[in-house]
Design a protein around this motif. Sequence first.
Motif, mmCIF file in Angstrom:
data_model
loop_
_atom_site.group_PDB
_atom_site.id
_atom_site.type_symbol
_atom_site.label_atom_id
_atom_site.label_comp_id
_atom_site.label_asym_id
_atom_site.label_seq_id
_atom_site.Cartn_x
_atom_site.Cartn_y
_atom_site.Cartn_z
ATOM 1 N N GLN A 169 4.299 5.128 2.935
ATOM 2 C CA GLN A 169 4.655 6.500 3.312
ATOM 3 C C GLN A 169 5.142 6.572 4.757
ATOM 4 O O GLN A 169 5.920 7.461 5.114
ATOM 5 C CB GLN A 169 3.435 7.418 3.146
ATOM 6 N N ASP B 181 -2.296 13.019 -5.192
ATOM 7 C CA ASP B 181 -2.286 13.809 -3.973
ATOM 8 C C ASP B 181 -2.699 15.256 -4.238
ATOM 9 O O ASP B 181 -2.674 15.732 -5.379
ATOM 10 C CB ASP B 181 -0.868 13.787 -3.385
ATOM 11 N N ASP C 58 -4.608 1.404 5.850
ATOM 12 C CA ASP C 58 -5.035 2.095 4.634
ATOM 13 C C ASP C 58 -6.522 1.831 4.466
ATOM 14 O O ASP C 58 -6.944 0.710 4.205
ATOM 15 C CB ASP C 58 -4.249 1.553 3.434
ATOM 16 N N LYS D 292 -0.898 -4.434 -6.463
ATOM 17 C CA LYS D 292 0.247 -3.517 -6.455
ATOM 18 C C LYS D 292 1.515 -4.343 -6.524
ATOM 19 O O LYS D 292 1.623 -5.381 -5.862
ATOM 20 C CB LYS D 292 0.222 -2.680 -5.168
ATOM 21 N N ASP E 30 -1.043 7.532 -6.087
ATOM 22 C CA ASP E 30 -1.276 6.240 -5.444
ATOM 23 C C ASP E 30 -1.573 5.244 -6.559
ATOM 24 O O ASP E 30 -2.656 5.243 -7.151
ATOM 25 C CB ASP E 30 -2.464 6.345 -4.485
ATOM 26 N N TYR F 225 -5.387 7.513 4.195
ATOM 27 C CA TYR F 225 -5.142 7.082 2.820
ATOM 28 C C TYR F 225 -4.077 7.982 2.221
ATOM 29 O O TYR F 225 -3.767 9.062 2.753
ATOM 30 C CB TYR F 225 -6.429 7.082 1.988
ATOM 31 N N SER F 226 -3.502 7.563 1.118
ATOM 32 C CA SER F 226 -2.245 8.148 0.654
ATOM 33 C C SER F 226 -2.367 9.591 0.205
ATOM 34 O O SER F 226 -1.395 10.343 0.244
ATOM 35 C CB SER F 226 -1.668 7.306 -0.494
ATOM 36 N N THR F 227 -3.544 10.017 -0.265
ATOM 37 C CA THR F 227 -3.692 11.378 -0.781
ATOM 38 C C THR F 227 -4.441 12.285 0.178
ATOM 39 O O THR F 227 -4.957 13.326 -0.215
ATOM 40 C CB THR F 227 -4.409 11.349 -2.144
ATOM 41 N N SER G 108 0.828 -1.203 0.000
ATOM 42 C CA SER G 108 0.000 0.000 0.000
ATOM 43 C C SER G 108 0.865 1.257 0.000
ATOM 44 O O SER G 108 1.712 1.440 0.884
ATOM 45 C CB SER G 108 -0.895 0.018 1.251
ATOM 46 N N PRO G 109 0.682 2.159 -0.973
ATOM 47 C CA PRO G 109 1.449 3.414 -0.954
ATOM 48 C C PRO G 109 1.274 4.192 0.341
ATOM 49 O O PRO G 109 2.215 4.834 0.811
ATOM 50 C CB PRO G 109 0.897 4.175 -2.163
ATOM 51 N N TYR G 110 0.075 4.162 0.924
ATOM 52 C CA TYR G 110 -0.142 4.890 2.174
ATOM 53 C C TYR G 110 0.686 4.294 3.304
ATOM 54 O O TYR G 110 1.346 5.024 4.062
ATOM 55 C CB TYR G 110 -1.622 4.870 2.541
#
Length: 760
Positions: A77, A392, A142, A528, A474, A109-111, A72-74
């Motif tokens: 991070q 984002d 996430d 992903k 993301d 969440y990532s954004t 997960s990108p989030y």
Amino acid sequence: MSATDLGGIGGSSVGTPPGAEPFSAELTGRLAAALGARGPAYVPRTHHLAAREAAGAPAGPLFTNRLILETSPYLLQHAHNPVNWFSWGEEAFAEARRLSRPVFLSIGYSTCHWCHVMEEESFEDLEIATFLNTHYIAVKVDREERPDVDAVYMSAVQRLTGSGGWPMSVWLDADRRPFFGGTYFPPRDGARGTRHGFLTILGELVRTFHREPERVAQATTALVAIVREDMEGKGGQAAEGPASAGRPTAPDRGTIDATVDFFKRSFDRANGGVRRAPKFPSNVPIRLLLRHHVRTGDPESLQMALLTLEKMAGGGMYDQLGGGFHRYSTDAEWLVPHFEKMLYDNALLVVAYAEAHQLTGREDLARVARETCDYVLREMTDAGGGFYSATDADSEGEEGRFFVWTEAEIRAVLGEGPVTEAFLRHYDVRARGNWEGNTILNVPQPDEEMWRELADARAKLYAVRARRPPPLRDDKILTAWNGLMISGLAVAGRVLDEPRYVAAAARAAAFALEHLRGPDGALQRSYKDGRARHRGYLDDHAFLAAGLLDLYEATFEARWIEAALALAAETERAFADPAGGWFMTSADHEALIARERPAYDGAEPSGTSVALMNAARLAAYTDDERWRTAAERAVAAHARTLVERPVAMTEALLAVDFLRGDPREVVVVWREGADGEPGSESLRAALRRAFVPARVVACGSEAAVTALGRIAPFARDKVAIGGDATAYVCRQGRCELPVKEAGAFAAQLGGPESSARTPG
């Protein structure tokens, strides 16, 4: 500080977060391997960097936690925060039991802009991180990968505080039961005007947890009961309780009329949308208003829909250079957006604009649908065909920096001259700006001719903007949101006669059906880095099935409706509630403190609403009583909400409208090899132009239509009369006379529901 080593990117060791117990050799090895696999170009997202190992070598992260193992990108991070984060799972709660600690759960969440703010202020702060690591087990989730976890604890936070949002901060015991929660907390007392900062709250709650266990137990017991009531007891029969007196016992088209009347009373007649700020695209049910207008002839419902679409597309919430919509407007005029872009918003809005164009023929609405599709295909599409999740709001440390302009910047790109002056007027560019000294491009006076004349100027500015540092993207591929985008592209491709949109939808559908499956064949939630993860939820199954149905209606390839049927059957097996409707999770999912029956359409439609529409459509296609029963049982299960609070489930009302609308059964058939001839093409063009929400369609050669008859009985025995392309319009076996002329076909499609029919 405890650390095995302050290793860099190329090293084999990682730094343990401050205050945390030293990592085992096994865990250290896994973290180091995951860090090393990121490669030499990896840039750790943290202020805490180790010394350079050699001249010119990149600085490595000082700390690494378990989130480096995620996709997960989030979560990634936060992999180098000094907080000793765990991902959601038994390991974290076992540690909480072993150490007799409370759990701090952070969901985002990532954004999410304020998630970034809380990370910067608190999760990157060494003092706060050390306190968390010493006294808590910290868990990061996430919300886009685990909507089940998010929904449970959002219910708790909303009950505790009266509102919710992200970042979500929840305090739990080791049995996953909440006892306190909120959203964003400033880091320390006095910050942002707050009385008690995050660090103080952490201290107070850990003391309460250890010194007053009875008080914590009482809080968890009460909250769990409330959450279960909220999530498992939603819906109910409208006939129960005093509120049903004088009301219909089941939702019908009168319920839709009452809902439209509510929106008339709350409508912003200057700016579109509802009278409030912030404004979200989902605040007004555009598609429901369009259907209401078609059914009743009410001009006001159409005017409300069109004004909202016009104002959204003319405002700063719409990306005037690149196409696509930002998440929402912070003001009442749609001018200042929250600059993140979400795939689901754009997917849903494509359908709304395409349908509005289909109903009105207005080219400006078609343009917005095209530009939004083009944006997704250009900037949000994976090489394999799937669609990314979001971008984002922030870049270069500022919200919106990527998207805004000064007058001087525009003049430097376009030069001086009449085109530049026209651009500045059309897009409301002022010397002093309209937001924090910059200009958010917007169009106060829409003019399609001027839009065409400024195409070259927009292209120049877009090219310059593309060289700016972009917002984070993301790039996880979510099944549910891909299902929505497949629908968006399929509907737009069909209505606008744009084959490349249909082709992109087909490619994404093939990707999802092939790659978003687990080893046991079950649909997964997220994809992903070549991995499909997390067993799919109700919305993953329902949204993808809806996309497949829309793709069938854009291509008339039987494989897509066959896949939709299979997925809908899987949905019934895994998620159906014996009392009617569907659960968010299947029996194979982790058992949380409550099992949600989704009953709210927010920025995304609920899985319930889309599954309900799928069942209604499949009942009309197949004439199979099990689908009609599933749809009617779902309506009955959520009748109280639909009758007493219909604004909570406006997407479900689309299905009510379909079910109560006696759907048309439409067949266009031609002889073999005649699909490109004028007769067949003119009938298909008439079908593309007709806005007929309550209908099912079969289209193809005699052989193709005959073959489809095994799925869709209404397609049986339909032939090209005299060898000419022929159209049939029926309702429940009662048919209009077959026609060969496009005008007559269009009249049958657009005629009033009470028109006389010839028995078929």
